[in-house]
Design an enzyme around this catalytic site. Sequence first.
Site, mmCIF file in Angstrom:
data_model
loop_
_atom_site.group_PDB
_atom_site.id
_atom_site.type_symbol
_atom_site.label_atom_id
_atom_site.label_comp_id
_atom_site.label_asym_id
_atom_site.label_seq_id
_atom_site.Cartn_x
_atom_site.Cartn_y
_atom_site.Cartn_z
ATOM 1 N N ASN A 160 -9.908 -0.708 -2.385
ATOM 2 C CA ASN A 160 -8.568 -0.388 -1.678
ATOM 3 C C ASN A 160 -7.766 -1.158 -2.965
ATOM 4 O O ASN A 160 -7.819 -2.275 -3.298
ATOM 5 C CB ASN A 160 -8.431 -1.264 -0.537
ATOM 6 N N HIS B 94 -3.733 6.862 1.308
ATOM 7 C CA HIS B 94 -4.011 5.667 0.660
ATOM 8 C C HIS B 94 -5.644 5.345 1.166
ATOM 9 O O HIS B 94 -5.970 5.197 2.213
ATOM 10 C CB HIS B 94 -3.078 4.704 1.089
ATOM 11 N N CYS C 56 0.863 -1.288 -0.020
ATOM 12 C CA CYS C 56 -0.175 -0.099 -0.107
ATOM 13 C C CYS C 56 0.746 1.265 -0.107
ATOM 14 O O CYS C 56 0.430 2.423 -0.444
ATOM 15 C CB CYS C 56 -0.938 -0.055 1.307
HETATM 16 O O1 UT7 Z 1 -4.505 -1.470 2.466
HETATM 17 C C1 UT7 Z 1 -4.139 -1.195 3.850
HETATM 18 C C2 UT7 Z 1 -4.180 -2.289 4.613
HETATM 19 N N1 UT7 Z 1 -5.384 -2.673 4.937
HETATM 20 C C3 UT7 Z 1 -6.426 -2.100 5.745
HETATM 21 O O2 UT7 Z 1 -6.083 -0.748 6.158
HETATM 22 C C4 UT7 Z 1 -7.797 -2.699 6.228
HETATM 23 C C5 UT7 Z 1 -7.717 -2.471 7.608
HETATM 24 N N2 UT7 Z 1 -8.963 -3.397 8.199
HETATM 25 C C6 UT7 Z 1 -10.308 -2.968 7.888
HETATM 26 O O3 UT7 Z 1 -10.470 -2.215 7.216
HETATM 27 C C7 UT7 Z 1 -11.295 -3.934 8.722
HETATM 28 O O4 UT7 Z 1 -10.739 -4.475 9.902
HETATM 29 C C8 UT7 Z 1 -12.335 -4.822 7.965
HETATM 30 C C9 UT7 Z 1 -13.043 -3.955 6.916
HETATM 31 C C10 UT7 Z 1 -11.437 -5.932 7.172
HETATM 32 C C11 UT7 Z 1 -13.110 -5.437 8.662
HETATM 33 O O5 UT7 Z 1 -14.100 -4.494 9.529
HETATM 34 P P1 UT7 Z 1 -14.190 -4.804 11.038
HETATM 35 O O6 UT7 Z 1 -15.100 -3.705 11.514
HETATM 36 O O7 UT7 Z 1 -12.935 -4.652 11.577
HETATM 37 O O8 UT7 Z 1 -14.635 -6.236 11.223
HETATM 38 P P2 UT7 Z 1 -14.325 -7.185 12.099
HETATM 39 O O9 UT7 Z 1 -12.929 -8.023 11.293
HETATM 40 O O10 UT7 Z 1 -14.157 -7.002 13.655
HETATM 41 O O11 UT7 Z 1 -15.570 -8.520 11.940
HETATM 42 C C12 UT7 Z 1 -16.782 -8.068 12.545
HETATM 43 C C13 UT7 Z 1 -17.738 -9.046 12.302
HETATM 44 C C14 UT7 Z 1 -17.183 -10.428 12.091
HETATM 45 O O12 UT7 Z 1 -18.313 -11.296 12.618
HETATM 46 P P3 UT7 Z 1 -18.554 -11.727 13.930
HETATM 47 O O13 UT7 Z 1 -17.323 -12.535 14.645
HETATM 48 O O14 UT7 Z 1 -18.641 -10.489 14.813
HETATM 49 O O15 UT7 Z 1 -19.734 -12.646 14.224
HETATM 50 C C15 UT7 Z 1 -16.970 -10.905 10.699
HETATM 51 O O16 UT7 Z 1 -16.861 -12.359 10.689
HETATM 52 O O17 UT7 Z 1 -18.061 -8.953 10.577
HETATM 53 C C16 UT7 Z 1 -17.808 -10.070 9.950
HETATM 54 N N3 UT7 Z 1 -17.523 -9.904 8.598
HETATM 55 C C17 UT7 Z 1 -18.147 -9.722 7.704
HETATM 56 N N4 UT7 Z 1 -19.353 -9.645 7.669
HETATM 57 C C18 UT7 Z 1 -20.152 -9.352 6.446
HETATM 58 C C19 UT7 Z 1 -16.080 -9.724 8.345
HETATM 59 N N5 UT7 Z 1 -16.126 -9.410 6.860
HETATM 60 C C20 UT7 Z 1 -17.482 -9.287 6.541
HETATM 61 C C21 UT7 Z 1 -18.093 -9.138 5.250
HETATM 62 N N6 UT7 Z 1 -19.547 -9.177 5.284
HETATM 63 N N7 UT7 Z 1 -17.440 -8.956 4.179
#
Ligand code: UT7
Length: 331
Positions: free
Chosen positions: A287, A257, A113
């Site tokens: 992204n 980014h 990134c």
């Molecule tokens: O490019 C530079 C590097 N990348 C980044 O900067 C990305 C950084 N991270 C993020 O953007 C976020 O952490 C994500 C968008 C990847 C995930 O969002 P989050 O709010 O951190 O979600 P989470 O990982 O805490 O997951 C919350 C819930 C989980 O379910 P449970 O365990 O609460 O039942 C996940 O399984 O959301 C679930 N989940 C989804 N649900 C529907 C994870 N991905 C999805 C999805 N659709 N696509």
Amino acid sequence: MMNNAYIIGLGHYTPDNIISNDDLSKVMDTSHDWIIERTGIEERRFAKDEGPSDLAIPASNLALKKAGLQKDDIDFIVFATSTPDYYIPGSSSIFQDKMNFKNIGCLDIRVQCSGFIYAISIAEQYIKTGQFNNILVIGSEVQSTAMNLTTEGRDTAVIFADGAGAAVISSRKKGGKILSTHLHSEGKYAKELWVESPSSRSNPTIDSNTIKDGRHFLKMNGREVFKHAVKRFPEVILEGLDYNNLGLEDINILIPHQANLRISKFIQKKLNLSDDQIFSNIHKYGNTTAASVPIALSEAVENKRISSKDIVVLAAFGSGFAWGSCILEWV
Ligand code: UT7
């Protein structure tokens, strides 16, 4: 006496193939509402039978045109990608051939990134010393082919996407003068966002479990990446501003980014920036890793968001972990 380095032309290109959140919802357990709320992404582009070298061609042709230069004016190529066309050789070689450049040197860099910020920094040094006059810097990615497009991979599949941006860095006084670049990394977090295989550490024969175990997919510990991103972005932006004796009020536009809209909003709040001071286009492209900053900068210029005398701040954080900032002053 060192030369100054300027970004004198920009271009970007994204594949025609638009993938909506509803399209993804058909192949995995996710929803438009979840993706919008957690990432701000409405749609993204996935390439079809194209590599980063292909996406870089229209982006570079546009950057050359905006710079008012011909191919033969370019002395060197720096190609930032985390998803090279092939393992060997680098995408810069493939691209150099496809563009029919003369035998100029070319270099791939793999800083994910933050690749474009690192690439600018490399080009800046060659321009400053006078070794080269015009350098083509590219950020181009085809990430869709490393995505697990099932529920198992939904955390990454809904975020990452394909696209390319290009910039001509020159000693000619025009466009954005590079005031500084600041680069950092913390390799102990390498496995928080990585693709394990194929790699030179193992021989992925037909008998290996690489495919079965999904080791060829991009894996991310989203929460950990998020936590570090919201710390490192403000830190490295302030480092660049301090170095130039500038304050947050001097920023005309911050182009971060495009990782996740929530990360951008967090940075905006932490630095107390107005809506006008921060650029976002993640809703259209997702992204695009090394391509996201040059695509956004190219669009910001195209949309006349940047004027003469403006202070423009570029910043990135991502896999590595690696992060960096670049402060520009528009002439
Ligand atoms: O490019 C530079 C590097 N990348 C980044 O900067 C990305 C950084 N991270 C993020 O953007 C976020 O952490 C994500 C968008 C990847 C995930 O969002 P989050 O709010 O951190 O979600 P989470 O990982 O805490 O997951 C919350 C819930 C989980 O379910 P449970 O365990 O609460 O039942 C996940 O399984 O959301 C679930 N989940 C989804 N649900 C529907 C994870 N991905 C999805 C999805 N659709 N696509």
